[in-house]
Design a protein around this motif. Structure first.
Motif, PDB file in Angstrom:
ATOM      1  N   UNK A   1      68.661  42.481  15.538  1.00 61.04           N
ATOM      2  CA  UNK A   1      69.493  42.114  16.683  1.00 61.04           C
ATOM      3  C   UNK A   1      70.392  43.260  17.123  1.00 61.04           C
ATOM      4  N   UNK A   2      70.708  44.183  16.194  1.00 61.63           N
ATOM      5  CA  UNK A   2      71.656  45.252  16.491  1.00 61.63           C
ATOM      6  C   UNK A   2      70.976  46.565  16.881  1.00 61.63           C
ATOM      7  N   UNK A   3      69.695  46.527  17.171  1.00 58.98           N
ATOM      8  CA  UNK A   3      68.966  47.711  17.661  1.00 58.98           C
ATOM      9  C   UNK A   3      68.451  47.379  19.056  1.00 58.98           C
ATOM     10  N   UNK A   4      69.212  47.789  20.062  1.00 63.77           N
ATOM     11  CA  UNK A   4      68.928  47.402  21.450  1.00 63.77           C
ATOM     12  C   UNK A   4      67.522  47.782  21.890  1.00 63.77           C
TER      13      UNK A   4
ATOM     14  N   UNK B   1      66.285  34.177  21.246  1.00 62.41           N
ATOM     15  CA  UNK B   1      66.529  32.785  21.630  1.00 62.41           C
ATOM     16  C   UNK B   1      67.721  32.204  20.889  1.00 62.41           C
ATOM     17  N   UNK B   2      68.486  33.050  20.204  1.00 65.70           N
ATOM     18  CA  UNK B   2      69.679  32.615  19.477  1.00 65.70           C
ATOM     19  C   UNK B   2      70.804  33.606  19.742  1.00 65.70           C
ATOM     20  N   UNK B   3      72.005  33.232  19.383  1.00 68.76           N
ATOM     21  CA  UNK B   3      73.168  34.078  19.652  1.00 68.76           C
ATOM     22  C   UNK B   3      73.030  35.463  19.026  1.00 68.76           C
ATOM     23  N   UNK B   4      72.483  35.525  17.810  1.00 69.13           N
ATOM     24  CA  UNK B   4      72.370  36.805  17.112  1.00 69.13           C
ATOM     25  C   UNK B   4      70.937  37.143  16.724  1.00 69.13           C
TER      26      UNK B   4
ATOM     27  N   UNK C   1      72.189  31.651  11.464  1.00 67.90           N
ATOM     28  CA  UNK C   1      72.628  30.390  12.072  1.00 67.90           C
ATOM     29  C   UNK C   1      74.028  30.027  11.611  1.00 67.90           C
ATOM     30  N   UNK C   2      74.182  29.949  10.292  1.00 65.83           N
ATOM     31  CA  UNK C   2      75.468  29.557   9.730  1.00 65.83           C
ATOM     32  C   UNK C   2      75.723  30.216   8.374  1.00 65.83           C
ATOM     33  N   UNK C   3      74.740  30.130   7.493  1.00 63.55           N
ATOM     34  CA  UNK C   3      74.918  30.624   6.125  1.00 63.55           C
ATOM     35  C   UNK C   3      74.644  32.119   5.977  1.00 63.55           C
TER      36      UNK C   3
END
Length: 277
Positions: A177-180, A194-197, A53-55
């Protein structure tokens, strides 16, 4: 004189070649063969997770220094992030519980009491182990739960296939997220990003819990203590032998109620005969 110099030079070259044959370069030493899987050995597993998210709270848990700078340090079992004010690595609040894999059985790794500090999104979730890469060990019935709710399950664990992350041992992926291909497989199970990454799965508040349960096979021995929670509760609910057997060795059915019933039947039968007479 020249002949002597030539002889000495030749002897020196021969000696140098002989020494080089027995020496090992640093590159050769670094590339020596890794330990093979021991089917009678004991290994370890930990929960790998990263928020996004941010951290970016992170605990990859790889059992190898090049991909896990915290390996064998005091922060090995902490969820870490970079404090933006101090620019220093900082441990988040939460307790990681690892597993000792001692034979075939069902094991659990978890993160409890997490203060996610407004982090709601997860980009990676996996099981990291120090089991050497091999074709014998299998991970099945892999389940992930967050805050008491099962979010995802695999009949067969999805193995990590990128070499840099396998130097410390076998890794089983649940979210990445990086394994399509994995993202597609997870979406087919009803859990789309459901999130950007990644996936919005945390509440973002304190006291959150993440848990992964999995079954391991391929060892030459079983772990009688490594059983699924439902199997444990079922065995605990089984009646004891004292409840099902009569210590005298007779039937467990109580004697007195039967005796009373027999007497009543005899009396009734006797009354019927008397009336007929």
């Amino acid at each position: 004189m020249k002949k002597n110099i030539r002889k000495i030079t030749a002897l020196l070259l021969t000696a140098a070649l002989a020494l080089s044959a027995f020496s090992v370069s640093p590159a050769q030493a670094a590339g020596k063969k890794k330990a093979a899987f021991d089917p009678n050995g004991k290994y370890h597993a930990t929960l790998g997770i990263q928020t996004c998210t941010n951290l970016w709270l992170t605990h990859m848990g790889y059992y190898e220094k090049s991909q896990n700078s915290y390996y064998n340090t005091k922060n090995a079992d902490n969820l870490m992030y970079t404090d933006k004010e101090t620019n220093k690595d900082t441990a988040a609040t939460g307790t990681l519980t690892n597993a000792e894999i001692a034979g075939n059985g069902t094991y659990t790794v978890k993160l409890e009491g997490l203060d996610s500090m407004n982090e709601t999104d997860i980009s990676q979730l996996h099981i990291a182990t120090d089991i050497p890469l091999n074709d014998k060990v299998k991970f099945t019935d892999v389940k992930a739960s967050i805050n008491g709710r099962e979010i995802l399950s695999f009949d067969e664990g999805v193995p990590e296939n990128e070499e840099p992350y396998l130097q410390g041992g076998m890794v089983i992926l649940l979210l990445n997220h990086w394994r399509a291909e994995l993202v597609k497989e997870v979406a087919a199970k009803g859990l789309s990003e459901t999130a950007e990454s990644g996936w919005k799965l945390l509440q973002g508040t304190g006291d959150e819990n993440v848990e992964i349960t999995f079954t391991v096979s391929g060892f030459d021995y079983d772990n009688p203590d490594a059983v699924a929670a439902d199997e444990t509760s079922a065995s605990e609910n089984q009646p004891s032998s004292s409840e099902t057997e009569n210590p005298s060795g007779n039937s467990s059915v109580p004697f007195y109620p039967i005796a009373v019933a027999v007497i009543i039947l005899i009396v009734i039968f006797g009354v019927i005969i008397v009336r007929r007479k």
